[in-house]
Each structure stands twice: as structure tokens, then as C-alpha cells.
Design a protein around this motif. Structure first.
Motif, mmCIF file in Angstrom:
data_model
loop_
_atom_site.group_PDB
_atom_site.id
_atom_site.type_symbol
_atom_site.label_atom_id
_atom_site.label_comp_id
_atom_site.label_asym_id
_atom_site.label_seq_id
_atom_site.Cartn_x
_atom_site.Cartn_y
_atom_site.Cartn_z
ATOM 1 N N GLN A 1 85.398 84.684 -6.024
ATOM 2 C CA GLN A 1 86.179 85.904 -6.059
ATOM 3 C C GLN A 1 87.668 85.558 -6.204
ATOM 4 O OE1 GLN A 1 85.429 88.654 -2.901
ATOM 5 N NE2 GLN A 1 83.208 88.396 -2.984
ATOM 6 N N ALA A 2 88.306 86.194 -7.182
ATOM 7 C CA ALA A 2 89.726 85.949 -7.386
ATOM 8 C C ALA A 2 90.540 86.440 -6.199
ATOM 9 C CB ALA A 2 90.192 86.630 -8.668
ATOM 10 N N THR A 3 90.145 87.579 -5.661
ATOM 11 C CA THR A 3 90.766 88.151 -4.467
ATOM 12 C C THR A 3 89.661 88.604 -3.534
ATOM 13 O OG1 THR A 3 92.662 88.932 -5.746
ATOM 14 C CG2 THR A 3 92.325 89.908 -3.570
ATOM 15 N N CYS A 4 89.674 88.173 -2.293
ATOM 16 C CA CYS A 4 88.611 88.547 -1.364
ATOM 17 C C CYS A 4 88.501 90.064 -1.277
ATOM 18 C CB CYS A 4 88.883 87.970 0.027
ATOM 19 S SG CYS A 4 88.604 86.196 0.137
ATOM 20 N N ASP A 5 87.302 90.589 -1.521
ATOM 21 C CA ASP A 5 87.125 92.034 -1.501
ATOM 22 C C ASP A 5 86.410 92.530 -0.251
ATOM 23 O OD1 ASP A 5 84.447 91.378 -1.897
ATOM 24 O OD2 ASP A 5 84.435 91.954 -4.001
ATOM 25 N N GLY A 6 86.183 91.629 0.708
ATOM 26 C CA GLY A 6 85.569 92.042 1.964
ATOM 27 C C GLY A 6 84.067 92.130 1.941
ATOM 28 N N GLY A 7 83.439 91.664 0.880
ATOM 29 C CA GLY A 7 81.978 91.741 0.803
ATOM 30 C C GLY A 7 81.435 90.765 -0.202
ATOM 31 N N TRP A 8 80.235 91.040 -0.666
ATOM 32 C CA TRP A 8 79.544 90.182 -1.621
ATOM 33 C C TRP A 8 79.782 90.669 -3.040
ATOM 34 C CZ3 TRP A 8 76.566 85.802 -0.795
ATOM 35 C CH2 TRP A 8 76.271 85.495 0.533
ATOM 36 N N TYR B 1 80.322 85.749 -0.931
ATOM 37 C CA TYR B 1 80.876 86.626 0.092
ATOM 38 C C TYR B 1 82.274 86.135 0.434
ATOM 39 C CZ TYR B 1 81.658 88.763 4.673
ATOM 40 O OH TYR B 1 82.183 89.451 5.731
ATOM 41 N N CYS B 2 83.220 87.061 0.533
ATOM 42 C CA CYS B 2 84.573 86.667 0.897
ATOM 43 C C CYS B 2 85.223 87.771 1.709
ATOM 44 C CB CYS B 2 85.407 86.383 -0.354
ATOM 45 S SG CYS B 2 87.049 85.720 0.015
ATOM 46 N N SER B 3 85.682 87.422 2.895
ATOM 47 C CA SER B 3 86.402 88.357 3.756
ATOM 48 C C SER B 3 87.420 87.555 4.560
ATOM 49 C CB SER B 3 85.449 89.093 4.691
ATOM 50 O OG SER B 3 86.141 89.995 5.529
ATOM 51 N N GLY B 4 88.684 87.784 4.284
ATOM 52 C CA GLY B 4 89.713 87.003 4.964
ATOM 53 C C GLY B 4 89.627 85.538 4.582
ATOM 54 N N THR B 5 89.417 84.690 5.583
ATOM 55 C CA THR B 5 89.291 83.249 5.325
ATOM 56 C C THR B 5 87.839 82.801 5.277
ATOM 57 O OG1 THR B 5 89.451 82.768 7.696
ATOM 58 C CG2 THR B 5 91.510 82.778 6.436
ATOM 59 N N VAL B 6 86.902 83.750 5.396
ATOM 60 C CA VAL B 6 85.482 83.415 5.425
ATOM 61 C C VAL B 6 84.899 83.554 4.023
ATOM 62 C CG1 VAL B 6 83.228 84.000 6.375
ATOM 63 C CG2 VAL B 6 85.279 84.196 7.802
ATOM 64 N N ARG B 7 84.307 82.473 3.540
ATOM 65 C CA ARG B 7 83.622 82.483 2.251
ATOM 66 C C ARG B 7 82.212 81.917 2.419
ATOM 67 N NH1 ARG B 7 86.463 83.206 -2.601
ATOM 68 N NH2 ARG B 7 88.735 83.257 -2.394
ATOM 69 N N ALA B 8 81.282 82.495 1.717
ATOM 70 C CA ALA B 8 79.920 81.978 1.680
ATOM 71 C C ALA B 8 79.349 82.285 0.309
ATOM 72 C CB ALA B 8 79.061 82.627 2.765
ATOM 73 N N SER B 9 78.467 81.426 -0.184
ATOM 74 C CA SER B 9 77.887 81.642 -1.507
ATOM 75 C C SER B 9 76.386 81.431 -1.460
ATOM 76 C CB SER B 9 78.506 80.700 -2.541
ATOM 77 O OG SER B 9 78.307 79.348 -2.161
ATOM 78 N N TYR B 10 75.724 81.978 -2.462
ATOM 79 C CA TYR B 10 74.268 81.882 -2.530
ATOM 80 C C TYR B 10 73.848 81.790 -3.990
ATOM 81 C CZ TYR B 10 69.358 83.111 -2.324
ATOM 82 O OH TYR B 10 67.988 83.101 -2.472
ATOM 83 N N TYR B 11 72.932 80.873 -4.296
ATOM 84 C CA TYR B 11 72.416 80.678 -5.645
ATOM 85 C C TYR B 11 70.901 80.528 -5.552
ATOM 86 C CZ TYR B 11 77.291 79.476 -6.576
ATOM 87 O OH TYR B 11 78.658 79.511 -6.668
ATOM 88 N N ALA B 12 70.158 81.164 -6.458
ATOM 89 C CA ALA B 12 68.696 81.060 -6.416
ATOM 90 C C ALA B 12 68.106 81.383 -7.783
ATOM 91 C CB ALA B 12 68.112 82.007 -5.367
#
Length: 335
Positions: free
Chosen positions: A156-163, A190-201
Motif C-alpha cells: 500500500q502506497a499509503t496505509c488505508d487502515g485495512g486490507w 493489511y496496513c494500519s499505522g505502523t502495522v503491516r501484514a501480507s498474505y499470498y495464496a
């Protein structure tokens, strides 16, 4: 780690048995194996000395390998298939999870102008489409579609608070028909503030059913994949996916949703959104190569064929994803 990712989107991704959706339930073949979803099967691994490159067409089908392209009629498609078969060394037993989300490219807003090759627009999909004129499933229908591509690194270029979500896929139907049979990969961050998580399947879909993820096969950004979808009847679909980076591969077979019959009138290669849930502008561009479709009359087409045309993804703000040909069988999707 992946299970924790799923918990963040539990409202969207639900594990549930595929009950009442498959038509033509049949007895399993001797080496056919049930999966954790009713009506979805895979094939037991072949003997260690089995070589798909030299096997007969009958043995390829028996052991679940995708059909061999005609070397004379479609030499480039044949070479792509050869490479994928040579890389298929570790067969993964699919563990599957159903999603309520859809990745269909059927929200097309305009048809190609008469005598023009496009582009046309969609609110949820960007890529290339080839139409063959088939009106019912038969000898003129597309038999299979294939492509190689690198799994994009979503960010995400800018965290949008969700997935944010996208699906890169190869498919049949979806243009001038009520269904889409496709497979590829789901990419999410997922990106919210400083929290990022990703998922690939790896995923597959026979729309109007939602996506199904292959949770037992791990993929990562930058992995190079081969994906093929094909049919053996208007209600029988098959998916074959190889990760060149790990030499793992998976096979899944399943029936069409009740009342749905494949026409085989179009093939497509591209990237889609989940029903408007994502903003593709936040994704790094996608590149696909060796993209071909093959019909039952033993002829092949690619995105550069005269009967192919581009589709731009367009919202009220304008085009957010556009495909560009890189040679006859390569596509670059940018935003």
C-alpha cells in the motif's frame, strides 16, 4: 502466520464445505483423492520414475497432468508446458478454504467498437481477452489457457487502515457468458499505522462461486509461477499450478456451480479486484509472459492475436490499471 492473517479477514474468508454446489458428482477414479471440500478432488502422486515429458496423453490425464499442447500447431505453448512439467517435482496435497469474495472479470462496461481492437473498460479487471466466437461448448471452444508470471509484491502506497486485495489469474469464459473458470494467486496487504501484514495464496474460482484458496501451498512475492486451467466437459474444470521457485505443484479438479455450463468462448489473462474492496493503485505493476489459449480444434491464440483486445480498469476517477503488450504473449499491467 497465514492462519493469523486469515483471522484478520474472517468476515471475508470463511472455511466451509462446498455442499450443494457441484453438479455431476461422480465416483472417484482409482488414483483420485477427495479433498477437505466436498466435490473437489486431486490426484495421487505418480510413480517416482514417471516422466510427464515422455508420457502418453492417456497417462498424463490419468496422473492429473495438464494436456500437452500440439508441438507443431503451437510450438511456443508446447515449450512453456515442457518447462512447467520439468519443474513439477513435489506434488502438494491441496488443503482448501472457501472465500465469500469474487474475482470475476464480468463487470465489463463496454464492448470493442466495430472493427476495433479496443481498449474496452471494466470496473474490476485489467488485462487481455481473446474471443473465439463459440456459442456453445464444443470443438470451437477454448480447451485451456496458460501463462507464466511473477507473484507481485503488494504494498500500500499509503496505509488505508485495512486490507487491499487483488487476484492475478488465467481464465476461460467471463466475456459474453455468465461464468468464469480461472486460477492464479491472491495477493493482499493489511496496513494500519505502523502495522503491516501480507498474505499470498494460490486460488481458483468458478464464478458465480467465490474464490477458493490452496492454503497448503506456500508462495511468496517474486516466485515465478505457471498456471493452467482446462476443461474436460462443460461442467468439469481443472487447475494446475507450478511454483518454479520451489518446484512444488498442485492439481485441483471440481464441478461447475449448479446450473452453470462453460461455453469456452473467451480466454483472459490479467488482474482483478474483489468486488470493489481494493484499490489497485496501491499495487506494484504485474507482468505475465507465455500467455496462450488453445481450443479443441488444435489452434492457439495469445494476447497479441488479431482477435484479442485490452481491457482497462476504470473507476469514476479514470483508468487505474492498463495493460500493455510486451511481444505477442507478454502483458504488463500498470497503474
Amino acid at each position: 502466520m497465514k492462519q493469523r492473517m486469515f483471522s484478520l479477514v474472517s468476515a471475508l474468508l470463511l472455511a466451509a464445505p462446498l455442499i450443494g454446489t457441484a453438479q455431476n458428482q461422480q465416483q472417484l477414479k482409482p488414483n483420485e483423492l477427495a479433498t477437505n471440500l466436498a466435490g473437489v478432488t486431486t490426484i495421487a502422486a505418480p510413480p517416482k520414475d514417471f516422466d510427464p515429458l515422455t508420457a502418453s496423453d492417456q497417462d498424463l490425464e490419468y496422473y492429473g497432468f495438464p494436456p500437452r499442447p500440439n508441438e507443431i500447431a503451437a510450438p511456443k505453448a508446447f515449450a512453456t508446458w515442457q518447462r512447467a512439467m520439468a519443474a513439477s517435482t513435489t506434488r502438494i496435497t491441496p488443503v482448501l478454504e472457501i472465500s465469500k469474495t469474487l474475482a470475476n472479470p464480468s463487470t465489463v462496461k463496454a464492448a470493442p467498437p466495430s472493427g476495433s481492437s479496443g481498449p474496452v473498460t471494466s470496473t474490476s479487471w485489467a488485462g487481455y481477452v481473446n474471443k473465439n466466437g463459440a456459442t456453445t461448448y464444443g470443438s470451437s471452444s477454448f480447451y485451456f489457457a496458460i501463462a507464466d508470471y511473477d507473484v507481485p509484491n503488494v504494498r500500500q502506497a499509503t496505509c488505508d487502515g485495512g486490507w487491499d486485495y487483488a487476484v492475478t489469474s488465467v481464465g476461460l469464459d467471463g466475456w459474453g457468458s455468465s461464468d468464469v473458470l480461472q486460477a492464479g494467486t491472491e495477493e493482499a496487504e493489511y496496513c494500519s499505522g505502523t502495522v503491516r501484514a501480507s498474505y499470498y495464496a494460490p486460488v481458483y474460482e468458478w464464478y458465480p462461486l467465490g474464490l477458493t484458496s490452496v492454503t497448503s501451498m506456500s508462495i511468496a512475492p517474486g516466485d515465478e509461477l505457471f498456471v493452467e486451467v482446462w476443461t474436460t466437459s462443460s461442467t468439469s474444470g481443472h487447475v494446475y499450478l507450478v511454483d518454479y521457485s520451489t518446484n512444488q505443484y498442485v492439481i485441483v479438479s471440481f464441478a461447475a456451480p449448479a446450473g452453470i455450463y462453460l461455453v469456452g468462448n473467451s480466454a483472459q489473462w490479467g488482474m482483478s479486484l474483489y468486488g470493489g474492496l481494493a484499490t489497485l493503485k496501491n499495487y506494484i505493476s504485474e507482468y505475465m509472459s507465455n500467455a496462450y489459449a488453445y481450443n479443441f480444434s488444435y489452434s492457439a491464440v495469445d494476447p497479441g492475436s488479431a482477435s484479442s483486445f485490452p481491457v482497462d480498469m476504470v473507476t469514476g476517477l479514470g483508468a487505474i490499471a492498463t495493460p500493455t503488450l510486451l511481444g505477442p504473449s507478454g502483458i504488463w499491467i500498470q497503474n
